[in-house]
Design a protein around this motif. Structure first.
Motif, PDB file in Angstrom:
ATOM      1  N   THR A   1      -2.225 -53.306 -29.901  1.00  0.00           N
ATOM      2  CA  THR A   1      -0.997 -52.695 -29.399  1.00  0.00           C
ATOM      3  C   THR A   1      -0.430 -53.516 -28.239  1.00  0.00           C
ATOM      4  O   THR A   1      -1.140 -54.318 -27.613  1.00  0.00           O
ATOM      5  CB  THR A   1      -1.268 -51.282 -28.857  1.00  0.00           C
ATOM      6  N   VAL A   2       0.822 -53.266 -27.925  1.00  0.00           N
ATOM      7  CA  VAL A   2       1.470 -53.928 -26.787  1.00  0.00           C
ATOM      8  C   VAL A   2       0.765 -53.522 -25.485  1.00  0.00           C
ATOM      9  O   VAL A   2       0.542 -54.347 -24.598  1.00  0.00           O
ATOM     10  CB  VAL A   2       2.971 -53.580 -26.759  1.00  0.00           C
ATOM     11  N   GLY A   3       0.351 -52.255 -25.387  1.00  0.00           N
ATOM     12  CA  GLY A   3      -0.352 -51.792 -24.186  1.00  0.00           C
ATOM     13  C   GLY A   3      -1.664 -52.540 -23.984  1.00  0.00           C
ATOM     14  O   GLY A   3      -1.974 -52.988 -22.876  1.00  0.00           O
ATOM     15  N   GLY A   4      -2.419 -52.690 -25.045  1.00  0.00           N
ATOM     16  CA  GLY A   4      -3.694 -53.406 -24.966  1.00  0.00           C
ATOM     17  C   GLY A   4      -3.483 -54.863 -24.580  1.00  0.00           C
ATOM     18  O   GLY A   4      -4.208 -55.422 -23.745  1.00  0.00           O
ATOM     19  N   ALA A   5      -2.463 -55.466 -25.187  1.00  0.00           N
ATOM     20  CA  ALA A   5      -2.165 -56.878 -24.903  1.00  0.00           C
ATOM     21  C   ALA A   5      -1.787 -57.065 -23.435  1.00  0.00           C
ATOM     22  O   ALA A   5      -2.214 -58.012 -22.768  1.00  0.00           O
ATOM     23  CB  ALA A   5      -1.029 -57.361 -25.806  1.00  0.00           C
ATOM     24  N   LEU A   6      -1.008 -56.123 -22.934  1.00  0.00           N
ATOM     25  CA  LEU A   6      -0.537 -56.196 -21.552  1.00  0.00           C
ATOM     26  C   LEU A   6      -1.690 -56.001 -20.571  1.00  0.00           C
ATOM     27  O   LEU A   6      -1.820 -56.717 -19.575  1.00  0.00           O
ATOM     28  CB  LEU A   6       0.481 -55.067 -21.360  1.00  0.00           C
ATOM     29  N   ARG A   7      -2.534 -55.026 -20.886  1.00  0.00           N
ATOM     30  CA  ARG A   7      -3.683 -54.658 -20.042  1.00  0.00           C
ATOM     31  C   ARG A   7      -4.522 -55.885 -19.690  1.00  0.00           C
ATOM     32  O   ARG A   7      -4.997 -56.045 -18.598  1.00  0.00           O
ATOM     33  CB  ARG A   7      -4.517 -53.657 -20.858  1.00  0.00           C
ATOM     34  N   MET A   8      -4.711 -56.766 -20.675  1.00  0.00           N
ATOM     35  CA  MET A   8      -5.569 -57.934 -20.412  1.00  0.00           C
ATOM     36  C   MET A   8      -4.803 -59.251 -20.504  1.00  0.00           C
ATOM     37  O   MET A   8      -5.399 -60.318 -20.571  1.00  0.00           O
ATOM     38  CB  MET A   8      -6.772 -57.929 -21.329  1.00  0.00           C
ATOM     39  N   ASN A   9      -3.478 -59.152 -20.495  1.00  0.00           N
ATOM     40  CA  ASN A   9      -2.633 -60.349 -20.553  1.00  0.00           C
ATOM     41  C   ASN A   9      -3.028 -61.240 -21.730  1.00  0.00           C
ATOM     42  O   ASN A   9      -3.395 -62.414 -21.558  1.00  0.00           O
ATOM     43  CB  ASN A   9      -2.701 -61.130 -19.236  1.00  0.00           C
ATOM     44  N   ALA A  10      -2.909 -60.680 -22.924  1.00  0.00           N
ATOM     45  CA  ALA A  10      -3.241 -61.425 -24.144  1.00  0.00           C
ATOM     46  C   ALA A  10      -2.374 -62.676 -24.236  1.00  0.00           C
ATOM     47  O   ALA A  10      -1.212 -62.681 -23.810  1.00  0.00           O
ATOM     48  CB  ALA A  10      -3.003 -60.537 -25.368  1.00  0.00           C
ATOM     49  N   GLY A  11      -2.961 -63.704 -24.807  1.00  0.00           N
ATOM     50  CA  GLY A  11      -2.214 -64.948 -24.930  1.00  0.00           C
ATOM     51  C   GLY A  11      -2.708 -65.789 -26.087  1.00  0.00           C
ATOM     52  O   GLY A  11      -3.833 -65.617 -26.546  1.00  0.00           O
ATOM     53  N   ALA A  12      -1.846 -66.669 -26.559  1.00  0.00           N
ATOM     54  CA  ALA A  12      -2.233 -67.643 -27.587  1.00  0.00           C
ATOM     55  C   ALA A  12      -1.133 -68.692 -27.655  1.00  0.00           C
ATOM     56  O   ALA A  12       0.041 -68.383 -27.417  1.00  0.00           O
ATOM     57  CB  ALA A  12      -2.400 -66.970 -28.946  1.00  0.00           C
ATOM     58  N   TYR A  13      -1.552 -69.908 -27.987  1.00  0.00           N
ATOM     59  CA  TYR A  13      -0.619 -71.024 -28.180  1.00  0.00           C
ATOM     60  C   TYR A  13       0.403 -71.128 -27.037  1.00  0.00           C
ATOM     61  O   TYR A  13       1.614 -71.213 -27.252  1.00  0.00           O
ATOM     62  CB  TYR A  13       0.056 -70.910 -29.552  1.00  0.00           C
ATOM     63  N   GLY A  14      -0.115 -71.028 -25.814  1.00  0.00           N
ATOM     64  CA  GLY A  14       0.732 -71.270 -24.646  1.00  0.00           C
ATOM     65  C   GLY A  14       1.550 -70.073 -24.181  1.00  0.00           C
ATOM     66  O   GLY A  14       2.230 -70.144 -23.166  1.00  0.00           O
ATOM     67  N   THR A  15       1.498 -68.964 -24.920  1.00  0.00           N
ATOM     68  CA  THR A  15       2.267 -67.769 -24.521  1.00  0.00           C
ATOM     69  C   THR A  15       1.321 -66.725 -23.941  1.00  0.00           C
ATOM     70  O   THR A  15       0.258 -66.486 -24.510  1.00  0.00           O
ATOM     71  CB  THR A  15       2.918 -67.120 -25.760  1.00  0.00           C
ATOM     72  N   GLN A  16       1.723 -66.108 -22.837  1.00  0.00           N
ATOM     73  CA  GLN A  16       0.977 -64.953 -22.329  1.00  0.00           C
ATOM     74  C   GLN A  16       1.990 -63.834 -22.163  1.00  0.00           C
ATOM     75  O   GLN A  16       3.076 -64.046 -21.616  1.00  0.00           O
ATOM     76  CB  GLN A  16       0.348 -65.277 -20.975  1.00  0.00           C
ATOM     77  N   ILE A  17       1.629 -62.647 -22.612  1.00  0.00           N
ATOM     78  CA  ILE A  17       2.607 -61.549 -22.619  1.00  0.00           C
ATOM     79  C   ILE A  17       3.092 -61.219 -21.208  1.00  0.00           C
ATOM     80  O   ILE A  17       4.255 -60.876 -21.002  1.00  0.00           O
ATOM     81  CB  ILE A  17       2.053 -60.300 -23.349  1.00  0.00           C
ATOM     82  N   GLY A  18       2.198 -61.358 -20.204  1.00  0.00           N
ATOM     83  CA  GLY A  18       2.550 -60.995 -18.836  1.00  0.00           C
ATOM     84  C   GLY A  18       3.752 -61.763 -18.299  1.00  0.00           C
ATOM     85  O   GLY A  18       4.490 -61.259 -17.443  1.00  0.00           O
ATOM     86  N   SER A  19       3.970 -62.979 -18.809  1.00  0.00           N
ATOM     87  CA  SER A  19       5.096 -63.790 -18.309  1.00  0.00           C
ATOM     88  C   SER A  19       6.432 -63.098 -18.524  1.00  0.00           C
ATOM     89  O   SER A  19       7.416 -63.437 -17.875  1.00  0.00           O
ATOM     90  CB  SER A  19       5.172 -65.140 -19.034  1.00  0.00           C
ATOM     91  N   TYR A  20       6.488 -62.181 -19.491  1.00  0.00           N
ATOM     92  CA  TYR A  20       7.774 -61.569 -19.828  1.00  0.00           C
ATOM     93  C   TYR A  20       7.905 -60.128 -19.338  1.00  0.00           C
ATOM     94  O   TYR A  20       8.909 -59.483 -19.569  1.00  0.00           O
ATOM     95  CB  TYR A  20       7.976 -61.619 -21.352  1.00  0.00           C
ATOM     96  N   ALA A  21       6.859 -59.618 -18.659  1.00  0.00           N
ATOM     97  CA  ALA A  21       6.882 -58.203 -18.242  1.00  0.00           C
ATOM     98  C   ALA A  21       7.762 -58.045 -17.008  1.00  0.00           C
ATOM     99  O   ALA A  21       7.471 -58.591 -15.956  1.00  0.00           O
ATOM    100  CB  ALA A  21       5.459 -57.738 -17.946  1.00  0.00           C
ATOM    101  N   ARG A  22       8.854 -57.322 -17.138  1.00  0.00           N
ATOM    102  CA  ARG A  22       9.740 -57.090 -15.992  1.00  0.00           C
ATOM    103  C   ARG A  22       9.470 -55.746 -15.343  1.00  0.00           C
ATOM    104  O   ARG A  22       9.747 -55.521 -14.193  1.00  0.00           O
ATOM    105  CB  ARG A  22      11.217 -57.167 -16.433  1.00  0.00           C
ATOM    106  N   GLU A  23       8.936 -54.820 -16.114  1.00  0.00           N
ATOM    107  CA  GLU A  23       8.660 -53.488 -15.567  1.00  0.00           C
ATOM    108  C   GLU A  23       7.578 -52.839 -16.423  1.00  0.00           C
ATOM    109  O   GLU A  23       7.613 -52.959 -17.646  1.00  0.00           O
ATOM    110  CB  GLU A  23       9.956 -52.663 -15.664  1.00  0.00           C
TER     111      GLU A  23
END
Ligand code: EPU
Length: 302
Positions: free
Chosen positions: A131-153
């Protein structure tokens, strides 16, 4: 742990919480391992503090479950109930460059929905299960992308303080597979600010990541993704591979033949077997490389 016929169960409908009895965590996790307990599906975020009070008053321990993709759960009757967010419809709303996403939304579907609105940036995360929540919780990443980079709120539930809170992106630190959220914070929703990109270009990026993943990871098998974090400047998968440990097994728990940092459940592996394999590999790596590998997988061992 069971709440059947209890005062707790009777109080759930007014909180918009549904109980599912005797759920097998093996069926809710990608590793296919885990014992049985009652699951409480939360359909209204604002009920969570009251739900937590209710559980605490009755001495019922609980844990929050996301998508179950990065989780190793102990065997047998579990000594806690599991809380999971229900899925609102719609769970992704796009306005301009902002995607407002519920934490229960599937990550892959979110990536493709954003792509269809010409919003890119998340291509690398295609194929990361959960889920998006799980990915955010641990800042999931792959191939140079990390979800946290895009979190504005981020909207979250702070269990320690029993309150819902909204944080701005700058108030959160997102590092490699680590965030400044407290261990018992529960992600509820996120606003992602994404760069505009033509759909075809995003699709091309998605295809490339899918191919790389197919070529290097055991996608059809039951696993929790990478078991260990990469130590600074090194690759856990390469070290385990160099030690010739692909195929090493404890019962049905097995180091993948395709990617040595993926441990697969090749049949009916138990949590005890998987944990024994994790400990064995960690010891061997430590002996030869002097590096203690840290779990990436989250373990619910008590
Ligand atoms: N390698 C081997 N043998 C193996 C596996 C890898 O020699 O069995 C070598 C590869 O050839 C490569 C290097 O190790 O030179 C790194 O491998 P890879 O590109 O597969 O990346 P990784 O560091 O093992 C990380 C993430 C993955 C993510 C990929 C792609 C971690 C712990 N893992 O893997 O994330 O998909 O990069 O970006 O950070 C996960 O988090 O669960 C996960 C799978």
């Amino acid at each position: 742990m069971r709440i059947e016929e209890s005062e707790v169960e009777r109080a759930l409908p007014k909180l918009e919480v549904e109980a599912r009895r005797g759920v097998s965590l093996a069926e809710l996790t990608y590793l296919g391992i885990g014992g049985t307990t009652d699951l409480l599906r939360i359909n209204r975020h604002e009920s969570i503090p009251e739900l937590q009070n209710l559980l605490d008053e009755h001495g019922i321990a609980h844990k929050f479950l996301g998508g179950g993709s990065n989780l190793l759960v102990m065997d047998g009757e579990l000594p806690f109930v599991v809380l999971q967010l229900g899925q609102p419809n719609p769970d992704v709303i796009i306005e301009g460059n902002i995607a407002s996403v519920d934490a229960a939304a599937d990550l892959g579907r979110t990536v493709t929905m954003c792509a269809k609105s010409n919003l890119g940036g998340l291509e690398g995360l295609i194929g990361v299960p959960g889920t998006v929540g799980g990915a955010l919780r641990m800042n999931a990443g792959a191939y140079g992308t990390q979800i946290g980079s895009y979190a504005r709120e981020v909207k979250l539930y702070r269990a320690a303080e029993r309150k819902l809170e909204t944080l701005r992106g700058e108030q959160i630190s997102f590092e490699y597979r680590h965030t400044s959220f407290a261990p018992d914070d529960m992600m509820l929703a996120v606003k992602l600010e994404l760069p505009s990109k033509p759909y075809q270009e995003i699709l091309q990026g998605i295809r490339i990541c899918n191919e790389k993943r197919r070529a290097s990871q055991p996608l059809g098998q039951k696993s929790a993704g990478c078991i260990f974090k990469n130590p600074p400047g090194a690759s856990a998968g390469r070290m385990i591979d160099e030690l010739g440990l692909k195929g090493l097994s404890v019962g049905d728990a097995r180091v993948s033949d395709r990617h040595a940092n993926f441990f697969v459940n090749a049949g009916r592996a138990s949590a005890a077997e998987m944990l024994a394999l994790v400990a064995d590999v960690r010891n061997r790596v430590e002996k030869v490389y002097g590096v203690t590998l840290e779990n990436e997988v989250v373990v619910w061992n008590a």
